[in-house]
Design an enzyme around this catalytic site. Structure first.
Site, PDB file in Angstrom:
ATOM      1  N   CYS A  56       0.878  -1.112   0.206  1.00 18.81           N
ATOM      2  CA  CYS A  56      -0.541   0.331  -0.221  1.00 18.81           C
ATOM      3  C   CYS A  56       0.757   1.563  -0.110  1.00 18.81           C
ATOM      4  O   CYS A  56       1.697   1.321   0.907  1.00 18.81           O
ATOM      5  CB  CYS A  56      -1.128   0.294   0.814  1.00 18.81           C
ATOM      6  SG  CYS A  56      -1.744   2.028   1.469  1.00 18.81           S
TER       7      CYS A  56
ATOM      8  N   HIS B 268      -8.681   8.377   1.029  1.00 22.54           N
ATOM      9  CA  HIS B 268      -8.328   9.123   1.043  1.00 22.54           C
ATOM     10  C   HIS B 268      -8.837  10.386   1.021  1.00 22.54           C
ATOM     11  O   HIS B 268     -10.492  10.571  -0.042  1.00 22.54           O
ATOM     12  CB  HIS B 268      -6.939   9.500   0.410  1.00 22.54           C
ATOM     13  CG  HIS B 268      -6.736   8.561  -0.912  1.00 22.54           C
ATOM     14  ND1 HIS B 268      -7.168   7.965  -1.124  1.00 22.54           N
ATOM     15  CD2 HIS B 268      -7.428   9.690  -2.150  1.00 22.54           C
ATOM     16  CE1 HIS B 268      -7.441   7.484  -2.609  1.00 22.54           C
ATOM     17  NE2 HIS B 268      -7.490   8.273  -2.661  1.00 22.54           N
TER      18      HIS B 268
ATOM     19  N   THR C  29      -7.725   5.315  -7.287  1.00 25.63           N
ATOM     20  CA  THR C  29      -6.629   4.609  -7.607  1.00 25.63           C
ATOM     21  C   THR C  29      -5.815   3.566  -6.351  1.00 25.63           C
ATOM     22  O   THR C  29      -4.739   2.807  -6.848  1.00 25.63           O
ATOM     23  CB  THR C  29      -5.893   5.201  -8.390  1.00 25.63           C
ATOM     24  OG1 THR C  29      -5.329   6.604  -7.801  1.00 25.63           O
ATOM     25  CG2 THR C  29      -6.288   5.776 -10.073  1.00 25.63           C
TER      26      THR C  29
ATOM     27  N   GLY D 263     -12.991   6.303  -9.957  1.00 26.70           N
ATOM     28  CA  GLY D 263     -11.786   6.840  -9.997  1.00 26.70           C
ATOM     29  C   GLY D 263     -10.725   6.747  -8.903  1.00 26.70           C
ATOM     30  O   GLY D 263      -9.274   6.559  -9.162  1.00 26.70           O
TER      31      GLY D 263
HETATM   32  P1  5GP Z   1      -7.766   8.663  -6.181  1.00 26.95           P
HETATM   33  O1  5GP Z   1      -7.570   8.180  -8.071  1.00 26.95           O
HETATM   34  O2  5GP Z   1      -7.542   7.151  -5.643  1.00 26.95           O
HETATM   35  O3  5GP Z   1      -8.839   9.639  -5.639  1.00 26.95           O
HETATM   36  O4  5GP Z   1      -6.121   9.304  -5.888  1.00 26.95           O
HETATM   37  C1  5GP Z   1      -5.133   8.880  -5.493  1.00 26.95           C
HETATM   38  C2  5GP Z   1      -4.192  10.157  -5.433  1.00 26.95           C
HETATM   39  O5  5GP Z   1      -3.045  10.049  -5.162  1.00 26.95           O
HETATM   40  C3  5GP Z   1      -3.764  10.362  -6.586  1.00 26.95           C
HETATM   41  O6  5GP Z   1      -4.115  12.418  -7.271  1.00 26.95           O
HETATM   42  C4  5GP Z   1      -2.658  11.111  -7.035  1.00 26.95           C
HETATM   43  O7  5GP Z   1      -2.153  11.681  -7.454  1.00 26.95           O
HETATM   44  C5  5GP Z   1      -1.932  10.750  -5.333  1.00 26.95           C
HETATM   45  N1  5GP Z   1      -0.768   9.451  -5.273  1.00 26.95           N
HETATM   46  C6  5GP Z   1      -0.760   8.589  -6.032  1.00 26.95           C
HETATM   47  N2  5GP Z   1       0.814   7.768  -5.474  1.00 26.95           N
HETATM   48  C7  5GP Z   1       1.030   8.790  -4.500  1.00 26.95           C
HETATM   49  C8  5GP Z   1       2.559   9.396  -3.718  1.00 26.95           C
HETATM   50  O8  5GP Z   1       3.168   8.385  -4.204  1.00 26.95           O
HETATM   51  N3  5GP Z   1       3.074  10.020  -3.043  1.00 26.95           N
HETATM   52  C9  5GP Z   1       2.196  11.417  -3.109  1.00 26.95           C
HETATM   53  N4  5GP Z   1       1.655  12.296  -2.982  1.00 26.95           N
HETATM   54  N5  5GP Z   1       0.111  11.189  -3.973  1.00 26.95           N
HETATM   55  C10 5GP Z   1       0.439   9.963  -4.676  1.00 26.95           C
HETATM   56 ZN    ZN Z   2      -2.810   2.058   3.691  1.00 22.42          ZN
END
Ligand code: 5GP
Ligand code: ZN
Length: 114
Positions: free
Chosen positions: A4, A100, A95, A93
């Site tokens: 994770c 979060h 990811t 979406g």
């Molecule tokens: P989701 O698409 O799941 O709602 O948001 C995941 C977010 O995590 C995305 O906006 C992506 O840019 C951010 N993200 C993914 N990997 C990392 C990382 O290693 N570091 C940081 N600071 N943000 C990340």
């Molecule tokens: Zn986790």
């Protein structure tokens, strides 16, 4: 939780630009910002998504929202306005499978998001 990314950030194995931390919550800048302010607020405990919230962990939402409110003040978007987004599941979406809260602000945000 192994594999994770966000647990890796919490454990210090993966670097981040930290903006807030307390006993329960960590907040850091999104690596791919969609707005001048784009901060991710996460619980330190691994919870996959909104779908995994239950009576044993739902109390995390109060510290999360307390942190969101404080970070909005610290980044000077409290008055101008901001958005809090939690994507849950494929159609939304999501990811990263560690719940979060995106805090977005510093520009006018489109609505509906599409
Ligand atoms: P989701 O698409 O799941 O709602 O948001 C995941 C977010 O995590 C995305 O906006 C992506 O840019 C951010 N993200 C993914 N990997 C990392 C990382 O290693 N570091 C940081 N600071 N943000 C990340
Ligand atoms: Zn986790």
């Amino acid at each position: 939780m192994e594999n994770c990314i966000f647990c890796g950030i919490i454990e210090g194995r993966i670097p981040c630009e930290k903006v807030y931390e307390d006993e329960n919550v960590l907040a850091f800048k999104d690596i791919n910002p969609e707005a001048p302010v784009h901060v991710l607020v996460i619980p330190k405990k691994h919870i996959e998504s909104i779908n995994a919230l239950d009576e044993s962990n739902i109390s995390i939402l109060a510290p999360i929202y307390r942190a969101l409110k404080k970070i909005a003040v610290d980044f000077n978007i409290s008055e101008s306005g901001y958005r809090v987004v939690t994507n849950c599941g494929e159609d939304a979406g999501q990811t990263v499978q560690h719940i979060h809260f995106h805090l977005l602000g510093g520009r006018s945000l489109n609505w509906p998001p599409g």
